[in-house]
Design a protein around this motif. Structure first.
Motif, PDB file in Angstrom:
ATOM      1  N   VAL A 136      -7.164   0.148   3.042  1.00 24.46           N
ATOM      2  CA  VAL A 136      -6.553  -0.493   1.881  1.00 24.46           C
ATOM      3  C   VAL A 136      -7.371  -0.243   0.618  1.00 24.46           C
ATOM      4  O   VAL A 136      -6.823  -0.067  -0.469  1.00 24.46           O
ATOM      5  N   SER A 137      -8.686  -0.199   0.763  1.00 22.64           N
ATOM      6  CA  SER A 137      -9.560   0.020  -0.403  1.00 22.64           C
ATOM      7  C   SER A 137      -9.346   1.386  -1.048  1.00 22.64           C
ATOM      8  O   SER A 137      -9.740   1.600  -2.194  1.00 22.64           O
ATOM      9  N   LYS A 138      -8.722   2.311  -0.314  1.00 24.82           N
ATOM     10  CA  LYS A 138      -8.492   3.654  -0.842  1.00 24.82           C
ATOM     11  C   LYS A 138      -7.098   3.816  -1.459  1.00 24.82           C
ATOM     12  O   LYS A 138      -6.767   4.872  -1.989  1.00 24.82           O
ATOM     13  N   LEU A 139      -6.294   2.771  -1.393  1.00 24.44           N
ATOM     14  CA  LEU A 139      -4.921   2.855  -1.892  1.00 24.44           C
ATOM     15  C   LEU A 139      -4.859   2.585  -3.393  1.00 24.44           C
ATOM     16  O   LEU A 139      -5.762   1.980  -3.977  1.00 24.44           O
ATOM     17  N   SER A 140      -3.762   2.990  -4.002  1.00 20.62           N
ATOM     18  CA  SER A 140      -3.504   2.622  -5.389  1.00 20.62           C
ATOM     19  C   SER A 140      -3.151   1.135  -5.442  1.00 20.62           C
ATOM     20  O   SER A 140      -2.834   0.516  -4.415  1.00 20.62           O
ATOM     21  N   GLY A 141      -3.187   0.570  -6.647  1.00 20.38           N
ATOM     22  CA  GLY A 141      -2.847  -0.842  -6.794  1.00 20.38           C
ATOM     23  C   GLY A 141      -1.441  -1.149  -6.318  1.00 20.38           C
ATOM     24  O   GLY A 141      -1.199  -2.177  -5.681  1.00 20.38           O
ATOM     25  N   GLY A 142      -0.508  -0.242  -6.614  1.00 21.33           N
ATOM     26  CA  GLY A 142       0.872  -0.454  -6.190  1.00 21.33           C
ATOM     27  C   GLY A 142       1.037  -0.383  -4.689  1.00 21.33           C
ATOM     28  O   GLY A 142       1.762  -1.180  -4.087  1.00 21.33           O
ATOM     29  N   GLU A 143       0.354   0.575  -4.054  1.00 25.19           N
ATOM     30  CA  GLU A 143       0.425   0.693  -2.596  1.00 25.19           C
ATOM     31  C   GLU A 143      -0.170  -0.543  -1.929  1.00 25.19           C
ATOM     32  O   GLU A 143       0.389  -1.076  -0.960  1.00 25.19           O
ATOM     33  N   ALA A 144      -1.301  -1.009  -2.454  1.00 27.17           N
ATOM     34  CA  ALA A 144      -1.930  -2.211  -1.888  1.00 27.17           C
ATOM     35  C   ALA A 144      -1.014  -3.418  -2.035  1.00 27.17           C
ATOM     36  O   ALA A 144      -0.932  -4.269  -1.136  1.00 27.17           O
ATOM     37  N   GLN A 145      -0.296  -3.500  -3.161  1.00 24.66           N
ATOM     38  CA  GLN A 145       0.626  -4.611  -3.379  1.00 24.66           C
ATOM     39  C   GLN A 145       1.703  -4.643  -2.299  1.00 24.66           C
ATOM     40  O   GLN A 145       2.070  -5.700  -1.778  1.00 24.66           O
ATOM     41  N   MET A 146       2.213  -3.481  -1.922  1.00 27.07           N
ATOM     42  CA  MET A 146       3.226  -3.408  -0.877  1.00 27.07           C
ATOM     43  C   MET A 146       2.649  -3.808   0.479  1.00 27.07           C
ATOM     44  O   MET A 146       3.322  -4.455   1.299  1.00 27.07           O
ATOM     45  N   VAL A 147       1.388  -3.452   0.715  1.00 26.58           N
ATOM     46  CA  VAL A 147       0.728  -3.826   1.971  1.00 26.58           C
ATOM     47  C   VAL A 147       0.625  -5.344   2.076  1.00 26.58           C
ATOM     48  O   VAL A 147       0.916  -5.937   3.126  1.00 26.58           O
ATOM     49  N   ILE A 161       6.217 -17.339  -2.061  1.00 18.95           N
ATOM     50  CA  ILE A 161       5.841 -17.515  -3.462  1.00 18.95           C
ATOM     51  C   ILE A 161       5.112 -16.262  -3.923  1.00 18.95           C
ATOM     52  O   ILE A 161       4.098 -15.870  -3.341  1.00 18.95           O
ATOM     53  N   LEU A 162       5.638 -15.617  -4.967  1.00 20.92           N
ATOM     54  CA  LEU A 162       5.156 -14.310  -5.401  1.00 20.92           C
ATOM     55  C   LEU A 162       4.737 -14.359  -6.866  1.00 20.92           C
ATOM     56  O   LEU A 162       5.521 -14.771  -7.730  1.00 20.92           O
ATOM     57  N   ASP A 163       3.518 -13.916  -7.140  1.00 25.54           N
ATOM     58  CA  ASP A 163       3.002 -13.896  -8.506  1.00 25.54           C
ATOM     59  C   ASP A 163       3.082 -12.470  -9.038  1.00 25.54           C
ATOM     60  O   ASP A 163       2.295 -11.608  -8.655  1.00 25.54           O
ATOM     61  N   GLU A 164       4.089 -12.226  -9.880  1.00 23.40           N
ATOM     62  CA  GLU A 164       4.338 -10.896 -10.439  1.00 23.40           C
ATOM     63  C   GLU A 164       4.387  -9.820  -9.346  1.00 23.40           C
ATOM     64  O   GLU A 164       3.560  -8.904  -9.305  1.00 23.40           O
ATOM     65  N   PRO A 165       5.342  -9.914  -8.440  1.00 22.99           N
ATOM     66  CA  PRO A 165       5.379  -8.986  -7.303  1.00 22.99           C
ATOM     67  C   PRO A 165       5.603  -7.531  -7.685  1.00 22.99           C
ATOM     68  O   PRO A 165       5.283  -6.633  -6.905  1.00 22.99           O
ATOM     69  N   GLU A 166       6.141  -7.275  -8.899  1.00 19.69           N
ATOM     70  CA  GLU A 166       6.403  -5.886  -9.298  1.00 19.69           C
ATOM     71  C   GLU A 166       5.214  -5.251 -10.008  1.00 19.69           C
ATOM     72  O   GLU A 166       5.271  -4.080 -10.382  1.00 19.69           O
ATOM     73  N   SER A 167       4.132  -6.032 -10.220  1.00 16.24           N
ATOM     74  CA  SER A 167       3.003  -5.486 -10.979  1.00 16.24           C
ATOM     75  C   SER A 167       2.421  -4.270 -10.270  1.00 16.24           C
ATOM     76  O   SER A 167       2.295  -4.238  -9.047  1.00 16.24           O
ATOM     77  N   ASN A 168       2.088  -3.263 -11.039  1.00 14.82           N
ATOM     78  CA  ASN A 168       1.481  -2.012 -10.558  1.00 14.82           C
ATOM     79  C   ASN A 168       2.433  -1.115  -9.780  1.00 14.82           C
ATOM     80  O   ASN A 168       2.002  -0.087  -9.238  1.00 14.82           O
ATOM     81  N   LEU A 169       3.701  -1.486  -9.690  1.00 11.17           N
ATOM     82  CA  LEU A 169       4.634  -0.690  -8.889  1.00 11.17           C
ATOM     83  C   LEU A 169       5.448   0.253  -9.764  1.00 11.17           C
ATOM     84  O   LEU A 169       5.839  -0.095 -10.886  1.00 11.17           O
ATOM     85  N   ASP A 170       5.736   1.452  -9.229  1.00  9.78           N
ATOM     86  CA  ASP A 170       6.624   2.370  -9.931  1.00  9.78           C
ATOM     87  C   ASP A 170       8.068   1.905  -9.752  1.00  9.78           C
ATOM     88  O   ASP A 170       8.355   0.930  -9.047  1.00  9.78           O
ATOM     89  N   TYR A 171       9.003   2.589 -10.397  1.00  6.98           N
ATOM     90  CA  TYR A 171      10.405   2.162 -10.375  1.00  6.98           C
ATOM     91  C   TYR A 171      10.945   2.000  -8.959  1.00  6.98           C
ATOM     92  O   TYR A 171      11.594   1.006  -8.631  1.00  6.98           O
ATOM     93  N   ARG A 172      10.674   2.996  -8.116  1.00  6.39           N
ATOM     94  CA  ARG A 172      11.224   2.961  -6.768  1.00  6.39           C
ATOM     95  C   ARG A 172      10.681   1.774  -5.982  1.00  6.39           C
ATOM     96  O   ARG A 172      11.441   1.040  -5.314  1.00  6.39           O
ATOM     97  N   ASN A 173       9.366   1.573  -6.048  1.00  9.09           N
ATOM     98  CA  ASN A 173       8.768   0.482  -5.290  1.00  9.09           C
ATOM     99  C   ASN A 173       9.106  -0.888  -5.867  1.00  9.09           C
ATOM    100  O   ASN A 173       9.146  -1.883  -5.143  1.00  9.09           O
ATOM    101  N   GLN A 174       9.361  -0.942  -7.181  1.00  9.82           N
ATOM    102  CA  GLN A 174       9.868  -2.192  -7.742  1.00  9.82           C
ATOM    103  C   GLN A 174      11.189  -2.575  -7.083  1.00  9.82           C
ATOM    104  O   GLN A 174      11.404  -3.727  -6.692  1.00  9.82           O
TER     105      GLN A 174
END
Length: 260
Positions: A136-147, A161-174
């Protein structure tokens, strides 16, 4: 499941963040929390979780104040996804998500094949199965968010309960993240998320809490709260609120126009 907020107030010393909030949610409601930066969206979420202690008022789940729950009991039906940030986890993606089952897995025994299969299914659903052996430490912020979304879901919580769940995500992952929220609602879950995107709130939530300066707030059905008038009042921009058609599907959307 029913969540009631009664006369809820919170302040840092002499700075009042919000006061006298009152509203009620019931599964399968999806509540989005909107408001400008610094207005108290994350603080409100942390009060819901008991991370920050309210100054006054009540937060009731099925009639029981959250202060009366033992921590283990509370998190047996509530899952929390914090804002994305830098991660220093020493675990792989697979092991990180398995940790979400820690209360159900004997720590002295190897996970069952069924537990691993369950994790793999969620990773596939979120489009990150290919990362299962990555650290996980090697992932991007968006990838870690999905994990960490996968870890939150693995316990099958009744309240998410989600605090800004789309933060750091690209369009597709949003869209993957938000579509997962939609799927969970269809399964009867109660979901609360804050967001900087009114268009996401308009499309994916049926209830909205709009926080504004001077402790003012608006709560109600999404279509009644997300209007061009309220967008202008809260964000000080003119916007068009309407619908887009794609084939036989109609999507609600917001287009920002000018600053006022």
């Amino acid at each position: 499941m029913i969540l009631e907020i009664k006369n809820l107030s919170f302040a840092y010393e002499n700075h009042i963040v919000f006061k006298d909030l009152n509203f009620k949610l019931e599964s399968p409601d999806v509540l989005s929390i909107l408001g400008p930066n610094g207005i108290g969206k994350t603080t409100f979420i942390k009060c819901l979780l008991g991370i920050k202690k309210k100054n006054s008022g009540e937060i009731l789940i099925d009639g029981k104040d959250i202060d009366k729950f033992e921590k283990k009991e509370f998190y047996s039906f509530v899952a929390y996804l914090k804002q994305g940030g830098k991660e220093t986890s020493i675990y792989t993606v697979l092991d990180t998500v398995l940790l979400g089952l820690a209360s159900k897995i004997n720590p002295l025994l190897k996970p069952k094949d069924s537990d691993i299969d369950k994790v793999c299914d969620i990773l596939k659903e979120l489009g990150i199965y290919h990362l299962k052996d990555s650290y996980v430490s090697k992932l991007s912020g968006g990838e870690a968010q999905m994990v960490f979304m996968a870890r939150a879901l693995i316990r099958e919580p009744e309240v998410l309960i989600l605090d800004e769940p789309e933060s750091n995500l690209d369009y597709r992952n949003q869209l993957l993240m938000l579509d997962m929220i939609d799927k969970l609602r269809s399964k009867g879950k109660l979901i609360i998320f804050n967001t900087h995107y009114p268009e996401h709130a308009l499309r994916y939530s049926n209830k909205v809490l709009m926080l504004n300066k001077n402790y003012q707030y608006k709560f109600g059905n999404t279509v009644d709260i997300i209007t061009k008038e309220n967008i202008e009042e809260i964000y000080r921009i003119k916007a068009a609120v309407g619908e887009l058609k794609d084939g036989d599907k109609i999507y609600k959307d917001i287009i920002p126009l000018t600053i006022v």
